[in-house]
Design a protein around this motif. Structure first.
Motif, mmCIF file in Angstrom:
data_model
loop_
_atom_site.group_PDB
_atom_site.id
_atom_site.type_symbol
_atom_site.label_atom_id
_atom_site.label_comp_id
_atom_site.label_asym_id
_atom_site.label_seq_id
_atom_site.Cartn_x
_atom_site.Cartn_y
_atom_site.Cartn_z
ATOM 1 N N ALA A 170 -1.465 11.688 8.165
ATOM 2 C CA ALA A 170 -2.553 10.858 7.694
ATOM 3 C C ALA A 170 -2.894 10.052 8.714
ATOM 4 O O ALA A 170 -3.918 9.758 9.012
ATOM 5 N N ASP A 194 -4.858 12.325 11.144
ATOM 6 C CA ASP A 194 -6.210 12.909 10.794
ATOM 7 C C ASP A 194 -7.332 12.353 10.809
ATOM 8 O O ASP A 194 -7.478 11.099 10.404
ATOM 9 N N ASP A 253 -9.929 12.455 9.575
ATOM 10 C CA ASP A 253 -10.883 12.267 8.366
ATOM 11 C C ASP A 253 -9.838 11.425 7.389
ATOM 12 O O ASP A 253 -10.674 10.963 6.392
ATOM 13 N N VAL A 254 -8.787 10.981 7.634
ATOM 14 C CA VAL A 254 -8.047 9.814 6.806
ATOM 15 C C VAL A 254 -8.787 8.450 7.183
ATOM 16 O O VAL A 254 -8.839 8.209 8.380
ATOM 17 N N LYS A 276 -7.131 3.270 11.445
ATOM 18 C CA LYS A 276 -7.290 3.531 10.304
ATOM 19 C C LYS A 276 -6.940 2.025 9.485
ATOM 20 O O LYS A 276 -6.564 1.131 9.921
ATOM 21 N N ARG A 292 -8.925 10.182 2.217
ATOM 22 C CA ARG A 292 -9.413 11.003 3.312
ATOM 23 C C ARG A 292 -10.807 11.474 2.963
ATOM 24 O O ARG A 292 -11.141 11.996 1.526
ATOM 25 N N GLU A 294 -13.530 14.222 2.750
ATOM 26 C CA GLU A 294 -13.773 15.659 2.750
ATOM 27 C C GLU A 294 -15.122 15.889 2.329
ATOM 28 O O GLU A 294 -15.616 15.724 1.165
ATOM 29 N N TYR A 350 -15.038 11.751 -0.963
ATOM 30 C CA TYR A 350 -13.436 11.096 -0.613
ATOM 31 C C TYR A 350 -12.506 11.709 -1.589
ATOM 32 O O TYR A 350 -12.784 11.621 -2.869
#
Length: 729
Positions: A379, A382, A384-385, A413, A462, A464, A468
């Motif tokens: 996480a 990533d 995308d997190v 993040k 995340r 996607e 999310y």
């Protein structure tokens, strides 16, 4: 009691029994229906201690159980007994579940504690002799060869004397402060020049190892207090030593936080300092303590509420853990390496991909906790997190989970950490972690002033595509790198949207006091978990009365809540078959005619510490059935967990995970015979009879393929199927 009970043959009788009626007869109904919480805990520790005589265990593992018993008993005195002493001193007369006042409980506890201490010393005498036969010598009161003697003397003079500070006890020298868990020695000296007698105290610095290993190939140990006594004449030239004695102090270590505390961090830093100076709860001393010195010690440190333990054996049994670390693998359990979940490996280590495909249950310590750390590390890395939210109750002093959260914050993040400052004996470490997390940019929340946040939840949001997705980890145990290797716990990974939304509500509740009006799946205490349990128990009662299949199976660490116990009694009276695996405290009395004859209680004590909490309800179908309602939870059935802590209970709806929890984890615990103790109707425990086909649940999980690694493992026969024995449900 006129005679001390014979506790020296526990292994032969298969009993680990402490009396439940010490010098007091509570009200008839309370005594018949419930077991005192504190005496139940002492009975649990007697079961732990009994493993020190378990011939099936390697020698150093038996020594480990003895040290654990000592450590457990120390904490019990510092917290539970200290709490009762405080109630007596403040005139609080709240009675226990079995009808005893605080003073009546203290009287019963002290008698049982003396018995348990005597049993510990008996165990130590036997183990010490066996250690000698195995080549590990304890030279406390024994001669050593000239070479070893010279090495010890050199070590004492060069390494120990510089850090010791003898202090005379007279009007010119105030009695020194002895910290909690501190140890020291008193020496009665006579000056050679004029015969004047003085008493000197030597406190043992906490930084000095409890046991000194004599240099050389032989494993020869001497305790620090015996080493000081052996060479004490070098500290007191010009004096003759007329007597000596070692002692150890336990103080009140409970921390009470007032509801109006404005700054929790500042309050806890102050409270931790006060803990070190709490009132003396137990004074442990050698039985041959010099009388002159003993009188001074008792006058300065003991009160009417202090438990005095005098022993001709070892002071501070918990310290034996150091000897357990001796490098003798043949005297320990065979090494065990936990498996990494195959489901994650099949997705090339991509935790999110594996969880998206299907929910995953991880059974620690048989399966590596590293997967939980990897979940957070992935996480953090990533792109995308976008957000991570994490509860932290106990994280240890070297936490990869903390490091992953810091890395995520440094990657930009949004990271929120709920750090529980009220985690007993971890308050100081948690303050350190909170400071490091804040410096890295993590939003640190301390939760409620008067409730502990005990839930074990990790939540990753995340991005996607155009939406999310929330990935969640729900655990029954702490995010702690050490305990995850020895505690049996469950980790549940899911991308279920309903559970994700509920997890978000949980965090909003803790961080912003926004109480969730409704949750889709999670039951959260203290706002609904108790009611959910009642609902499920009542459903089983209704099914039994209607002639439908019924049953309750649970695995807990403690069962003390009177209302839950009474609900289970009503279920038993309605004909519901109930099986409970309760490792520690159990205030419910099983097998009592007309009350609980349909309830069986067992406790499992073995290589690993059983820590996972599971509830299962038949729900109108015979065991096992996918229709059964199965839950994992962070909460024990205790008033504090249900009413004064933030906890979660998670329904298991995925069929594969449902089968694994119900038909493997829970069922294996119910079937265990080799590590189980069965509660009798009088509240005592006896070892289970292994029977013709002995079953060890720990060995079963250590030797079988990964339950979480393959979704079809049960169906394909890769994992041996278990079946509930006839008449057991």
């Amino acid at each position: 009691m006129d005679e001390a009970p014979d506790t020296g043959n526990m292994a032969n009788t298969g009993k680990a029994v402490l009396p439940l009626d010490h010098a007091f007869e509570p009200s008839e109904e309370a005594a018949d229906h419930y077991i005192n919480r504190e005496l139940s805990w002492l009975a649990f520790n007697a079961r732990v201690l009994a493993e020190a005589r378990n011939a099936n265990y390697p020698l150093l593992e038996r020594l480990r159980f003895l040290s654990i018993s000592g450590s457990n008993l120390d904490e019990f005195m510092m917290i539970r007994v200290a709490g009762l002493v405080g109630q007596v001193q403040r005139g609080i007369e709240r009675v226990s579940i079995d009808g005893r006042s605080p003073s009546q409980q203290l009287a019963a506890i002290r008698e049982a504690v003396h018995e348990l201490n005597a049993e510990q010393q008996s165990n130590w005498t036997e183990l010490r002799a066996e250690l000698e036969e195995a080549g590990i010598t304890i030279a406390d009161n024994a001669r050593v060869d000239p070479e070893s003697y010279a090495a010890l003397k050199t070590y004492f003079l060069e390494e120990i004397v510089p850090v010791l500070t003898p202090q005379a006890l007279d009007p010119a020298h105030p009695f020194p402060f002895v910290a909690n868990e501190g140890a020291g020695l008193l020496f009665t000296l006579e000056r050679e020049s004029d015969g004047q007698q003085i008493v000197e105290m030597v406190l043992v610095p906490s930084a000095i190892p409890r046991w000194v290993r004599v240099p050389g190939d032989k494993a020869v140990y001497i305790s620090i207090e015996r080493l000081i006594c052996r060479f004490a004449d070098h500290m007191f030239p010009g004096f003759t030593i007329k007597g000596d004695g070692a002692f150890r102090v336990l103080r009140d270590s409970d921390i009470e936080i007032e509801e109006e505390a404005e700054d929790l961090v500042r309050t806890f830093r102050s409270a931790i300092q006060r803990r070190r100076r709490g009132q003396v709860i137990q004074l442990e001393m050698e039985s041959d303590f010099d009388p002159v010195a003993e009188e001074i010690l008792l006058e300065q440190m003991a009160s009417s509420e202090t438990t005095i333990i005098k022993t001709d054996g070892l002071i501070g049994v918990a310290g034996l853990s150091q000897i357990v670390e001796e490098d003798r693998p043949e005297l320990k359990f065979a090494s065990y390496s936990p498996r990494y979940p195959e489901r994650i490996l099949e997705h090339d280590g991509d935790c999110f991909s594996a969880i998206r495909e299907k929910d995953i249950i991880i059974h620690h310590p048989y399966e590596s906790f590293e997967v939980v750390v990897d979940f957070l590390r992935q996480a953090a890395d990533d792109p995308d997190v976008v957000a991570i939210k994490q509860t932290l109750y106990r994280a240890g002093d070297q936490s990869p989970v903390i490091m992953a959260l810091i890395a995520a914050a440094e990657e930009g993040k949004s990271v929120t950490a709920v750090v529980e400052l009220k985690a007993r004996f971890d308050e100081e470490q948690n303050l350190i972690w909170a400071s490091k997390l804040e410096r890295a940019g993590v939003q640190v929340i301390y939760g409620f002033v008067d409730w502990k946040t005990h839930a074990k939840v990790s939540m990753v949001v995340r991005r996607e595509g155009d939406s999310y997705r929330t990935y969640c980890h729900f655990g029954t145990g702490n995010y702690h790198p050490i305990t995850t290797k020895i505690y049996t716990d469950l980790s549940y990974f899911t991308a279920d949207p309903k559970l994700g939304r509920d997890a978000a509500k949980l965090f909003n509740f803790v961080t912003g006091y926004v109480e969730p009006r409704k949750t889709g799946q999670l039951a959260i205490s203290p706002i609904g978990l108790r009611e959910k349990l009642y609902q499920r128990i009542d459903k089983e009662i209704a099914n039994a009365k209607a002639g439908r299949p019924s049953g309750i199976w649970a695995k807990l660490n403690s069962l003390t809540d009177k209302d839950v116990i009474d609900r289970l009694y009503r279920a038993s009276q309605a004909g519901v078959e109930i099986q409970l695996v309760v490792r520690g405290i159990c205030c419910l009395r099983s097998g009592v005619e007309g009350l609980s004859e349909n309830i069986r209680v067992k406790s499992i004590i073995g290589r690993f510490l059983e820590h996972s909490r599971i509830w299962a309800f038949a729900n109108g179908e015979a065991f096992p059935s996918f229709k059964a309602k199965v839950y994992i939870t962070s909460a024990d059935a205790m008033e504090r967990n249900l009413d004064r802590r933030v906890e979660v209970m998670v329904p298991i709806r995925n069929k594969t995970v449902h089968d694994q929890v119900l038909q493997q984890v829970l069922l294996a615990n119910l079937l265990d015979t080799e590590q189980s103790w069965e509660q009798q109707s009088d509240g005592t425990y006896e070892r289970a009879q292994p029977g013709e086909k002995p079953f060890n649940c720990h060995q079963y999980f250590m030797t079988n393929p990964s339950l979480s690694g393959r979704g079809g493992a049960l169906e394909a026969g890769a994992v041996p199927m278990l079946a509930l024995r006839k008449g057991a449900a």
